[in-house]
Design a protein around this motif. Sequence first.
Motif, mmCIF file in Angstrom:
data_model
loop_
_atom_site.group_PDB
_atom_site.id
_atom_site.type_symbol
_atom_site.label_atom_id
_atom_site.label_comp_id
_atom_site.label_asym_id
_atom_site.label_seq_id
_atom_site.Cartn_x
_atom_site.Cartn_y
_atom_site.Cartn_z
ATOM 1 N N VAL A 350 30.680 -21.016 47.961
ATOM 2 C CA VAL A 350 30.302 -20.035 46.945
ATOM 3 C C VAL A 350 29.579 -18.857 47.598
ATOM 4 C CG1 VAL A 350 29.085 -19.614 44.780
ATOM 5 C CG2 VAL A 350 30.073 -21.870 45.225
ATOM 6 N N PHE A 351 30.057 -17.660 47.292
ATOM 7 C CA PHE A 351 29.496 -16.405 47.796
ATOM 8 C C PHE A 351 29.252 -15.501 46.584
ATOM 9 C CE2 PHE A 351 32.320 -18.414 50.721
ATOM 10 C CZ PHE A 351 31.760 -18.273 51.980
ATOM 11 N N ALA A 352 28.213 -14.689 46.613
ATOM 12 C CA ALA A 352 27.870 -13.932 45.404
ATOM 13 C C ALA A 352 27.328 -12.546 45.724
ATOM 14 C CB ALA A 352 26.844 -14.711 44.574
ATOM 15 N N LEU A 353 27.572 -11.650 44.786
ATOM 16 C CA LEU A 353 27.002 -10.294 44.825
ATOM 17 C C LEU A 353 26.507 -9.984 43.427
ATOM 18 C CD1 LEU A 353 28.494 -7.085 46.409
ATOM 19 C CD2 LEU A 353 27.799 -7.080 44.009
ATOM 20 N N ALA A 354 25.320 -9.405 43.345
ATOM 21 C CA ALA A 354 24.774 -8.948 42.065
ATOM 22 C C ALA A 354 24.116 -7.600 42.292
ATOM 23 C CB ALA A 354 23.760 -9.947 41.509
ATOM 24 N N ALA A 355 24.486 -6.612 41.490
ATOM 25 C CA ALA A 355 23.962 -5.260 41.696
ATOM 26 C C ALA A 355 24.044 -4.465 40.409
ATOM 27 C CB ALA A 355 24.752 -4.555 42.801
ATOM 28 N N ASP A 356 23.193 -3.453 40.321
ATOM 29 C CA ASP A 356 23.222 -2.542 39.186
ATOM 30 C C ASP A 356 24.161 -1.391 39.513
ATOM 31 O OD1 ASP A 356 22.617 -0.707 37.079
ATOM 32 O OD2 ASP A 356 20.737 -1.744 36.770
ATOM 33 N N ILE A 363 12.903 -0.790 40.023
ATOM 34 C CA ILE A 363 12.417 0.547 40.397
ATOM 35 C C ILE A 363 12.749 0.869 41.846
ATOM 36 C CG2 ILE A 363 10.560 0.503 38.692
ATOM 37 C CD1 ILE A 363 8.620 -0.161 40.953
ATOM 38 N N GLU A 364 13.427 -0.035 42.527
ATOM 39 C CA GLU A 364 13.774 0.168 43.934
ATOM 40 C C GLU A 364 15.078 0.941 44.068
ATOM 41 O OE1 GLU A 364 12.277 -0.951 46.837
ATOM 42 O OE2 GLU A 364 10.548 -1.825 45.840
ATOM 43 N N GLU A 365 15.174 1.747 45.129
ATOM 44 C CA GLU A 365 16.420 2.453 45.415
ATOM 45 C C GLU A 365 17.366 1.503 46.153
ATOM 46 O OE1 GLU A 365 17.194 5.451 44.364
ATOM 47 O OE2 GLU A 365 15.245 5.826 43.443
ATOM 48 N N ILE A 366 17.537 0.334 45.591
ATOM 49 C CA ILE A 366 18.410 -0.713 46.116
ATOM 50 C C ILE A 366 19.230 -1.219 44.945
ATOM 51 C CG2 ILE A 366 18.516 -2.982 47.242
ATOM 52 C CD1 ILE A 366 15.718 -2.425 48.381
ATOM 53 N N ASP A 404 20.496 -8.429 53.653
ATOM 54 C CA ASP A 404 21.530 -8.611 52.646
ATOM 55 C C ASP A 404 21.369 -7.712 51.424
ATOM 56 O OD1 ASP A 404 22.881 -10.499 54.119
ATOM 57 O OD2 ASP A 404 21.826 -12.206 53.231
ATOM 58 N N SER A 405 20.481 -6.729 51.504
ATOM 59 C CA SER A 405 20.355 -5.770 50.402
ATOM 60 C C SER A 405 21.606 -4.896 50.337
ATOM 61 C CB SER A 405 19.132 -4.875 50.593
ATOM 62 O OG SER A 405 17.941 -5.620 50.533
ATOM 63 N N ILE A 406 21.932 -4.464 49.134
ATOM 64 C CA ILE A 406 23.040 -3.529 48.932
ATOM 65 C C ILE A 406 22.445 -2.188 48.535
ATOM 66 C CG2 ILE A 406 25.067 -2.989 47.531
ATOM 67 C CD1 ILE A 406 25.451 -6.026 47.221
ATOM 68 N N VAL A 407 22.610 -1.201 49.385
ATOM 69 C CA VAL A 407 22.067 0.135 49.150
ATOM 70 C C VAL A 407 23.229 1.109 49.041
ATOM 71 C CG1 VAL A 407 20.548 1.959 49.999
ATOM 72 C CG2 VAL A 407 19.970 -0.460 50.418
ATOM 73 N N THR A 408 23.412 1.682 47.866
ATOM 74 C CA THR A 408 24.522 2.607 47.630
ATOM 75 C C THR A 408 24.067 4.054 47.507
ATOM 76 O OG1 THR A 408 24.310 2.386 45.227
ATOM 77 C CG2 THR A 408 25.755 0.814 46.346
ATOM 78 N N GLY A 409 22.769 4.260 47.242
ATOM 79 C CA GLY A 409 22.335 5.572 46.807
ATOM 80 C C GLY A 409 22.740 5.757 45.354
ATOM 81 N N PRO A 410 22.345 6.867 44.713
ATOM 82 C CA PRO A 410 22.709 7.092 43.312
ATOM 83 C C PRO A 410 24.228 7.120 43.135
ATOM 84 C CG PRO A 410 20.973 8.607 43.989
ATOM 85 C CD PRO A 410 21.463 7.932 45.240
ATOM 86 N N THR A 411 24.752 6.311 42.238
ATOM 87 C CA THR A 411 26.192 6.303 41.974
ATOM 88 C C THR A 411 26.583 7.361 40.942
ATOM 89 O OG1 THR A 411 26.007 4.687 40.180
ATOM 90 C CG2 THR A 411 26.269 3.823 42.424
ATOM 91 N N LEU A 412 25.599 7.900 40.224
ATOM 92 C CA LEU A 412 25.785 8.920 39.193
ATOM 93 C C LEU A 412 26.593 8.404 38.010
ATOM 94 C CD1 LEU A 412 26.315 12.119 41.398
ATOM 95 C CD2 LEU A 412 24.197 11.019 40.652
ATOM 96 N N THR A 413 26.527 7.103 37.792
ATOM 97 C CA THR A 413 27.041 6.502 36.561
ATOM 98 C C THR A 413 26.184 5.285 36.269
ATOM 99 O OG1 THR A 413 29.014 5.800 35.359
ATOM 100 C CG2 THR A 413 28.768 4.989 37.635
ATOM 101 N N ASN A 414 26.495 4.570 35.168
ATOM 102 C CA ASN A 414 25.656 3.418 34.820
ATOM 103 C C ASN A 414 26.326 2.601 33.719
ATOM 104 O OD1 ASN A 414 23.563 1.620 34.467
ATOM 105 N ND2 ASN A 414 22.277 3.017 33.306
#
Length: 431
Positions: A350-356, A363-366, A404-414
């Motif tokens: 089992v492998f997983a990813l969870a992100a906004d 409040i983190e830029e992550i 293992d953090s995922i840093v995308t920067g602002p995606t400009l959507t939500n």
Amino acid sequence: MKHFTVENPRAFLASLFRAAVSAADPQDCLACALPEPPVGRTIVVGAGKAAASMARALEQAWPGPLAGLVVTRYGHAAPTSRIEVVEAGHPVPDAAGQRAAVRMLDMVSGLCPDDLVICLISGGGSSLLSLALAGMSLEEKRAVNQALLASGATISEMNCVRRHLSSIKGGRLAAACHPARVVTLLISDVPGDDPVNIASGPTVCDATTCQDALDIVRRYGILLPASAERLLASGSGESVKPGDERLARSEVRMIATPAISLAAAAQAAAAAGIQPYVLGDRIEGEAADVGKVMAGIAFQAAQGTEPFQLPCVLLSGGETTVTVKGDGRGGRNVEFLLSLAIALDGHPNVFALAADTDGVDGIEEIAGAYADPTTLARGWQREMVPHAFLANNDGHTYFEALGDSIVTGPTLTNVNDFRALLITSPAGKGC
């Protein structure tokens, strides 16, 4: 479906996240939803983490003159030429957002029936477009927001309280535009896509009441400033109700939703030969509890019994909550992921990813993080106790230490949270 092995689970899950975010890009989904130009003026207003990118897409597609103002989160601006973009505080309101709200109300006052207001709304607008009712200060409004964020209340419950303490949300912005036509373009970040809960519904009617808001406050033991308590108890914070003639010419058009993004991720998985299962886009509850439940589903899927066919990926969205008890860095996606990893206890398949999808978890830029069968073992090697990090609401620190953090920067959507669990076939049982 022909099945394939996944040589790089992390890269595969990241590709699904990118597909989900891309499906909500205003550049691709806004133009087809635009109304016909009016006889009179076109005014553009809006708020949210995607407001600037929506404004940019609108400018590129609009055939006539327009002017306006939108407010977005610091760092989430996009270049525009006719629509002004203001940056403000999120998730806690600040003076910049308050000034923008005042300017918007002034901008839409005095319009006529031949005018058109295009309102660009996306998640985050509740904090960004913050203008307290008379008798309540900005600092008191900030205190309410902070208390709500730490309470464990759902997004719909938080927004119910916010609507009844606002001079611009809960239909008040659309009412201020009357008698002009109002067309609201929405990018949903809430479970169920109810427009009244997206940025607390500045252009839609609201059937909830001040008493409903008070009930929520008492249910979660939220301590309100005296001014907010008075506004709710007196009923003077009542929002615009269904049937109000000022909203008779107000129309809502949904241009991107969590379900659309999950479908895009599922399509990308299928194209890679991995069977997708969409578990739903309305999953709520305490992030740690949802992590345990998802682990249980993953255990079942890993057995390869019906209805699961291996290899597969379990996709879900929604917005979990975190009742803050520690002093860690959050946020809800990494809280979910750490709870999931603890419950899975190093399951080898089992492998997983969870992100906004907006690129900001808490409040983190992550955006979020990635977990695999080695997550707990690598933490123990660094003398990090996963249960202690979870109890301290400190998922970001844990996953950042592992790289293992995922840093995308602002995606400009939500379109809210994105969760993907890849379950591979056991060795020797080929995919």
